[in-house]
Design a protein around this motif. Structure first.
Motif, mmCIF file in Angstrom:
data_model
loop_
_atom_site.group_PDB
_atom_site.id
_atom_site.type_symbol
_atom_site.label_atom_id
_atom_site.label_comp_id
_atom_site.label_asym_id
_atom_site.label_seq_id
_atom_site.Cartn_x
_atom_site.Cartn_y
_atom_site.Cartn_z
ATOM 1 N N ALA A 103 0.819 -1.216 0.000
ATOM 2 C CA ALA A 103 0.000 0.000 0.000
ATOM 3 C C ALA A 103 0.850 1.262 0.000
ATOM 4 C CB ALA A 103 -0.916 0.004 1.220
ATOM 5 N N GLU A 104 2.161 1.104 0.206
ATOM 6 C CA GLU A 104 3.100 2.226 0.261
ATOM 7 C C GLU A 104 2.719 3.215 1.362
ATOM 8 O OE1 GLU A 104 3.377 3.859 -3.667
ATOM 9 O OE2 GLU A 104 4.497 2.141 -4.444
ATOM 10 N N SER A 105 2.331 2.660 2.499
ATOM 11 C CA SER A 105 2.015 3.500 3.650
ATOM 12 C C SER A 105 3.287 4.109 4.219
ATOM 13 C CB SER A 105 1.314 2.660 4.717
ATOM 14 O OG SER A 105 1.113 3.405 5.891
ATOM 15 N N ASP A 106 3.144 5.301 4.805
ATOM 16 C CA ASP A 106 4.315 5.947 5.418
ATOM 17 C C ASP A 106 4.146 6.099 6.935
ATOM 18 O OD1 ASP A 106 2.421 7.962 5.536
ATOM 19 O OD2 ASP A 106 3.605 9.446 4.432
ATOM 20 N N PHE A 107 3.106 5.421 7.519
ATOM 21 C CA PHE A 107 2.900 5.524 8.962
ATOM 22 C C PHE A 107 1.839 4.509 9.374
ATOM 23 C CE2 PHE A 107 0.892 7.400 12.769
ATOM 24 C CZ PHE A 107 2.012 7.688 13.538
ATOM 25 N N TYR A 108 2.076 3.830 10.505
ATOM 26 C CA TYR A 108 1.106 2.858 11.015
ATOM 27 C C TYR A 108 0.813 3.177 12.474
ATOM 28 C CZ TYR A 108 -1.025 -1.747 11.954
ATOM 29 O OH TYR A 108 -1.880 -2.771 12.307
ATOM 30 N N PHE A 109 -0.456 3.442 12.771
ATOM 31 C CA PHE A 109 -0.909 3.696 14.136
ATOM 32 C C PHE A 109 -1.656 2.453 14.609
ATOM 33 C CE2 PHE A 109 -4.233 6.173 16.821
ATOM 34 C CZ PHE A 109 -3.569 5.837 17.994
ATOM 35 N N ALA A 110 -1.086 1.764 15.589
ATOM 36 C CA ALA A 110 -1.648 0.506 16.061
ATOM 37 C C ALA A 110 -1.291 0.337 17.531
ATOM 38 C CB ALA A 110 -1.110 -0.665 15.228
ATOM 39 N N GLY A 111 -1.557 -0.818 18.058
ATOM 40 C CA GLY A 111 -1.204 -1.109 19.440
ATOM 41 C C GLY A 111 -1.015 -2.597 19.613
ATOM 42 N N TRP A 112 -0.494 -2.980 20.744
ATOM 43 C CA TRP A 112 -0.330 -4.394 21.060
ATOM 44 C C TRP A 112 -1.698 -4.955 21.437
ATOM 45 C CZ3 TRP A 112 4.067 -5.858 19.214
ATOM 46 C CH2 TRP A 112 5.116 -4.925 19.144
ATOM 47 N N SER A 113 -2.128 -5.937 20.652
ATOM 48 C CA SER A 113 -3.501 -6.466 20.675
ATOM 49 C C SER A 113 -4.468 -5.539 19.961
ATOM 50 C CB SER A 113 -3.991 -6.751 22.099
ATOM 51 O OG SER A 113 -3.169 -7.697 22.740
ATOM 52 N N TYR A 114 -3.967 -4.491 19.345
ATOM 53 C CA TYR A 114 -4.747 -3.604 18.482
ATOM 54 C C TYR A 114 -4.024 -3.516 17.126
ATOM 55 C CZ TYR A 114 -6.874 -1.679 22.814
ATOM 56 O OH TYR A 114 -7.510 -1.494 24.025
ATOM 57 N N GLY A 115 -3.924 -4.629 16.430
ATOM 58 C CA GLY A 115 -3.271 -4.629 15.122
ATOM 59 C C GLY A 115 -1.839 -5.103 15.126
ATOM 60 N N MET A 116 -1.280 -5.382 16.307
ATOM 61 C CA MET A 116 0.064 -5.974 16.422
ATOM 62 C C MET A 116 0.047 -6.953 17.588
ATOM 63 S SD MET A 116 2.719 -2.758 15.877
ATOM 64 C CE MET A 116 2.251 -1.940 17.408
ATOM 65 N N ARG A 117 0.961 -7.921 17.525
ATOM 66 C CA ARG A 117 1.154 -8.813 18.664
ATOM 67 C C ARG A 117 2.648 -9.035 18.868
ATOM 68 N NH1 ARG A 117 2.316 -14.006 17.166
ATOM 69 N NH2 ARG A 117 1.901 -14.584 14.987
ATOM 70 N N VAL A 118 3.011 -9.216 20.110
ATOM 71 C CA VAL A 118 4.427 -9.431 20.440
ATOM 72 C C VAL A 118 4.914 -10.688 19.726
ATOM 73 C CG1 VAL A 118 6.076 -9.870 22.288
ATOM 74 C CG2 VAL A 118 4.148 -8.302 22.673
ATOM 75 N N GLY A 119 6.004 -10.556 18.994
ATOM 76 C CA GLY A 119 6.544 -11.672 18.233
ATOM 77 C C GLY A 119 5.878 -11.882 16.895
ATOM 78 N N GLY A 120 4.964 -11.007 16.523
ATOM 79 C CA GLY A 120 4.235 -11.144 15.266
ATOM 80 C C GLY A 120 4.999 -10.598 14.075
ATOM 81 N N GLU A 121 4.346 -10.678 12.923
ATOM 82 C CA GLU A 121 4.980 -10.241 11.671
ATOM 83 C C GLU A 121 5.068 -8.729 11.579
ATOM 84 O OE1 GLU A 121 4.275 -10.691 6.821
ATOM 85 O OE2 GLU A 121 2.738 -11.373 8.232
ATOM 86 N N VAL A 122 4.044 -8.035 12.069
ATOM 87 C CA VAL A 122 3.991 -6.572 11.991
ATOM 88 C C VAL A 122 4.307 -5.986 13.356
ATOM 89 C CG1 VAL A 122 2.518 -4.578 11.561
ATOM 90 C CG2 VAL A 122 2.330 -6.605 10.100
ATOM 91 N N THR A 123 5.448 -5.342 13.472
ATOM 92 C CA THR A 123 5.893 -4.710 14.713
ATOM 93 C C THR A 123 6.631 -3.421 14.350
ATOM 94 O OG1 THR A 123 8.071 -5.766 14.762
ATOM 95 C CG2 THR A 123 6.233 -6.984 15.792
ATOM 96 N N PRO A 124 6.897 -2.555 15.327
ATOM 97 C CA PRO A 124 7.710 -1.370 15.020
ATOM 98 C C PRO A 124 9.073 -1.733 14.431
ATOM 99 C CG PRO A 124 6.610 -1.092 17.117
ATOM 100 C CD PRO A 124 6.344 -2.503 16.698
ATOM 101 N N ASP A 125 9.680 -2.817 14.926
ATOM 102 C CA ASP A 125 10.996 -3.207 14.412
ATOM 103 C C ASP A 125 10.916 -3.716 12.975
ATOM 104 O OD1 ASP A 125 12.286 -2.521 16.735
ATOM 105 O OD2 ASP A 125 12.286 -4.550 17.565
ATOM 106 N N SER A 126 9.909 -4.542 12.682
ATOM 107 C CA SER A 126 9.818 -5.095 11.330
ATOM 108 C C SER A 126 9.518 -4.001 10.307
ATOM 109 C CB SER A 126 8.761 -6.201 11.259
ATOM 110 O OG SER A 126 7.451 -5.690 11.427
ATOM 111 N N LEU A 127 8.676 -3.044 10.666
ATOM 112 C CA LEU A 127 8.362 -1.973 9.734
ATOM 113 C C LEU A 127 9.479 -0.944 9.636
ATOM 114 C CD1 LEU A 127 4.559 -1.462 10.441
ATOM 115 C CD2 LEU A 127 5.595 -2.201 8.291
ATOM 116 N N ALA A 128 10.280 -0.806 10.702
ATOM 117 C CA ALA A 128 11.405 0.136 10.657
ATOM 118 C C ALA A 128 12.400 -0.243 9.577
ATOM 119 C CB ALA A 128 12.090 0.184 12.016
ATOM 120 N N ARG A 129 12.502 -1.531 9.271
ATOM 121 C CA ARG A 129 13.429 -1.974 8.212
ATOM 122 C C ARG A 129 13.028 -1.431 6.846
ATOM 123 N NH1 ARG A 129 13.614 -6.726 11.581
ATOM 124 N NH2 ARG A 129 11.892 -7.760 10.495
ATOM 125 N N TYR A 130 11.770 -1.012 6.747
ATOM 126 C CA TYR A 130 11.276 -0.465 5.477
ATOM 127 C C TYR A 130 10.923 1.019 5.619
ATOM 128 C CZ TYR A 130 10.937 -5.432 4.473
ATOM 129 O OH TYR A 130 11.225 -6.771 4.303
#
Length: 316
Positions: A103-130
């Motif tokens: 989607a070429e997003s430039d920002f993701y507003f989420a939370g743990w258990s609100y669109g992210m989970r610890v150890g999941g695919e989508v995290t601040p660290d995983s998205l920071a790589r992009y």
């Protein structure tokens, strides 16, 4: 214990540095325990779930949003924020990394258990790589081990941080001023109340109920409205307990979270017909209040929820 003392003390959650209310970049804010630096305001943001989308809408940021993920009751949200109909639902459930990147997003507003989970695919660290920055919903930081009691400062902090990130700090100032004034009026009404009713928040679950512990937003809502959460002593946010505990604590009011496939009416019927709960005060006196998911999760509807709950308790 007088929870008003805790509610009126606003210093706890602001130990972390807050953004300067100056429209200047680069800008650094604290998200959970991370420093995140923005070099410019986002233009293609994604938010997850109805309450986070409504935070963005309350700040007037729909023109900066690419769309949203997760489930939203469009009819409910449109009543307060008509601009939501302009947004696209990019994914019905929790997004995957590929979707956000495609989607070429430039920002993701989420939370743990609100669109992210610890150890999941989508995290601040995983998205920071992009190079996709993530701002985490403050209430959800408990999932990372941060244990601060539930407070409206969660909401104020997120509004201030997001407004700074998008370069519109004055919008947060106006919202927070209004929210504080409305809360002060409710607090003045309940401050002298001698009896604070015991309240059970019923989210879902039949074998075991899912409820709001002492670190979830309903704790702050219940306290502000002049009630006592029967699960306030549980040092967590949304948790599973057992029906025996609910029965032993004899709630005088049950707050029903209205969302999902099971209707609020069906949830009320289930509690009324549960053998272990036939003696509790809420069932005997038919004291049920229905509030929505967006009322009880961090967002701009929280103040409405306080006002409605306070009126319900006073009327009882």
């Amino acid at each position: 214990m007088n929870y008003l003392v805790l509610l009126l003390s606003t210093a706890v959650l602001f130990l972390a540095a807050q953004p300067s209310l100056v429209n200047a970049f680069p800008l650094t804010v604290i998200s959970c325990d991370r420093e995140m630096t923005m070099v410019s305001p986002p233009e293609r943001a994604i938010a997850h779930g109805s309450n986070l989308v409504e935070i963005m809408m309350a700040l007037g940021l729909e023109d900066r949003m690419l769309g949203y993920t997760g489930r939203i009751n469009i009819d409910e949200t449109e009543g307060l924020y008509p601009g939501v109909t302009q947004l696209r639902q990019l994914q019905r459930d929790t997004p995957n990394l590929e979707m956000i990147l495609d989607a070429e997003s430039d920002f993701y507003f989420a939370g743990w258990s609100y669109g992210m989970r610890v150890g999941g695919e989508v995290t601040p660290d995983s998205l920071a790589r992009y190079d996709v920055p993530v701002y985490e919903l403050s209430e959800s930081c408990i999932r990372l081990g941060q244990k601060n009691g539930a407070s409206f400062d969660y909401l104020y902090r997120d509004l201030e941080n997001l407004a700074a990130i998008f370069g519109v700090p004055n919008r947060a100032e106006a919202l927070i001023s209004d929210y504080r004034n409305r809360l002060e009026k409710v607090l003045a009404q309940v401050a002298q109340r001698e009896h604070w009713p015991r309240i059970f928040v019923y989210d879902s679950g039949e074998k075991v109920p899912f409820t709001a512990g002492g670190f979830a937003m309903p704790q702050a809502i219940i306290t502000a409205a002049g009630g006592e959460n029967i699960a306030a002593d549980i040092d967590n946010s949304w948790v599973r307990i057992d029906w025996e505990t609910v029965a032993a604590r004899d709630p005088e009011v049950v707050v029903i979270v209205d969302y999902g496939a099971i209707t609020a009416a069906e949830k009320i019927t289930y509690i009324k017909e549960h053998a272990a709960l036939s003696h509790i005060s809420a069932v005997r006196n038919d004291r049920f209040l229905v509030l929505s998911y967006s009322d009880l999760t961090p967002g701009p509807r929280n103040i409405d929820a306080v006002e409605r709950l306070a009126d319900f308790l006073i009327a009882g």
